[in-house]
Design a protein around this motif. Structure first.
Motif, PDB file in Angstrom:
ATOM      1  N   ILE A  13       0.866  -1.173   0.000  1.00 58.32           N
ATOM      2  CA  ILE A  13       0.000   0.000   0.000  1.00 58.32           C
ATOM      3  C   ILE A  13       0.904   1.224   0.000  1.00 58.32           C
ATOM      4  O   ILE A  13       1.795   1.346   0.852  1.00 58.32           O
ATOM      5  CB  ILE A  13      -0.929   0.022   1.228  1.00 58.32           C
ATOM      6  CG1 ILE A  13      -1.830  -1.217   1.198  1.00 58.32           C
ATOM      7  CG2 ILE A  13      -1.737   1.300   1.254  1.00 58.32           C
ATOM      8  CD1 ILE A  13      -2.686  -1.356   2.421  1.00 58.32           C
ATOM      9  N   TYR A  14       0.665   2.104  -0.957  1.00 59.37           N
ATOM     10  CA  TYR A  14       1.484   3.307  -1.052  1.00 59.37           C
ATOM     11  C   TYR A  14       0.747   4.477  -0.408  1.00 59.37           C
ATOM     12  O   TYR A  14      -0.464   4.623  -0.543  1.00 59.37           O
ATOM     13  CB  TYR A  14       1.807   3.618  -2.518  1.00 59.37           C
ATOM     14  CG  TYR A  14       2.733   2.590  -3.121  1.00 59.37           C
ATOM     15  CD1 TYR A  14       4.095   2.645  -2.858  1.00 59.37           C
ATOM     16  CD2 TYR A  14       2.249   1.575  -3.934  1.00 59.37           C
ATOM     17  CE1 TYR A  14       4.950   1.698  -3.402  1.00 59.37           C
ATOM     18  CE2 TYR A  14       3.092   0.643  -4.472  1.00 59.37           C
ATOM     19  CZ  TYR A  14       4.452   0.706  -4.203  1.00 59.37           C
ATOM     20  OH  TYR A  14       5.294  -0.232  -4.731  1.00 59.37           O
ATOM     21  N   ASP A  15       1.493   5.295   0.319  1.00 58.69           N
ATOM     22  CA  ASP A  15       0.925   6.452   1.007  1.00 58.69           C
ATOM     23  C   ASP A  15       1.224   7.702   0.184  1.00 58.69           C
ATOM     24  O   ASP A  15       2.381   8.069  -0.002  1.00 58.69           O
ATOM     25  CB  ASP A  15       1.549   6.565   2.399  1.00 58.69           C
ATOM     26  CG  ASP A  15       0.969   7.737   3.170  1.00 58.69           C
ATOM     27  OD1 ASP A  15      -0.154   8.165   2.820  1.00 58.69           O
ATOM     28  OD2 ASP A  15       1.641   8.204   4.107  1.00 58.69           O
ATOM     29  N   PHE A  16       0.156   8.310  -0.331  1.00 56.86           N
ATOM     30  CA  PHE A  16       0.309   9.513  -1.132  1.00 56.86           C
ATOM     31  C   PHE A  16      -0.212  10.749  -0.385  1.00 56.86           C
ATOM     32  O   PHE A  16      -0.545  11.756  -0.990  1.00 56.86           O
ATOM     33  CB  PHE A  16      -0.448   9.372  -2.463  1.00 56.86           C
ATOM     34  CG  PHE A  16       0.091   8.301  -3.344  1.00 56.86           C
ATOM     35  CD1 PHE A  16       1.291   8.475  -4.007  1.00 56.86           C
ATOM     36  CD2 PHE A  16      -0.599   7.099  -3.515  1.00 56.86           C
ATOM     37  CE1 PHE A  16       1.787   7.485  -4.837  1.00 56.86           C
ATOM     38  CE2 PHE A  16      -0.103   6.120  -4.336  1.00 56.86           C
ATOM     39  CZ  PHE A  16       1.095   6.298  -5.001  1.00 56.86           C
TER      40      PHE A  16
END
Length: 161
Positions: free
Chosen positions: A138-141
């Motif tokens: 999961i990427y945190d933007f």
């Protein structure tokens, strides 16, 4: 044999005979070839007797009776010709059709297996090399900053989603 007899009868009606000149030309060319002579230097074939074979339609020479005798099916109506063709068609047996279907199914299964396994292998290798993200990553933007005036054209609904 019946067709050959019809052809022989037709050629004799038209007065067409076996060409002696052609046989002699072939024999002469064979003798020159064996002797090593140039075949083009002494051509004995008269090409002027060859007409416009592209525009030649042999049915123009035949009478209606001759055409009917040669091609009985061609004289029938379209539906009778179709009926005649279907009557002479050899259809595959149920067993042959079943075998063909099994072969088709086997080819489908093998091909699908190859494609799916190749896809899985390529996806795994690309993931290991880091070219594509893993499914559980999961990427945190949240720290992403948008360009200036980006939000000016957005509605409240756009902000909610």
């Amino acid at each position: 044999d019946e067709m050959r007899a019809k052809i022989r009868a037709r050629t004799s009606d038209l007065g067409i005979e076996e060409s002696v000149a052609t046989k002699e030309a072939v024999e002469a060319a064979t003798r020159r070839a064996k002797a090593g002579a140039d075949a083009e230097a002494s051509t004995t074939v008269d090409l002027s007797k060859i007409g416009d074979s592209v525009l030649y339609d042999p049915s123009e020479e035949l009478t209606e009776e001759q055409q009917a005798a040669i091609d009985k099916v061609g004289q029938l109506s379209f539906f009778e010709q179709a009926k005649e063709e279907f009557a002479n068609t050899k259809w595959p047996s149920i067993g042959a059709t079943f075998k063909q279907s099994l072969v088709m199914l086997l080819i489908f299964v093998v091909t699908a297996g190859i494609i799916l396994n190749a896809d899985e292998f390529i996806r795994t290798k690309y993931t290991e090399l880091g070219l594509i993200p893993r499914p559980d990553e999961i990427y945190d933007f949240s720290d992403l900053e948008l360009p200036e005036k980006w939000e000016e054209m957005m509605t409240d609904q756009d902000f909610a989603s």
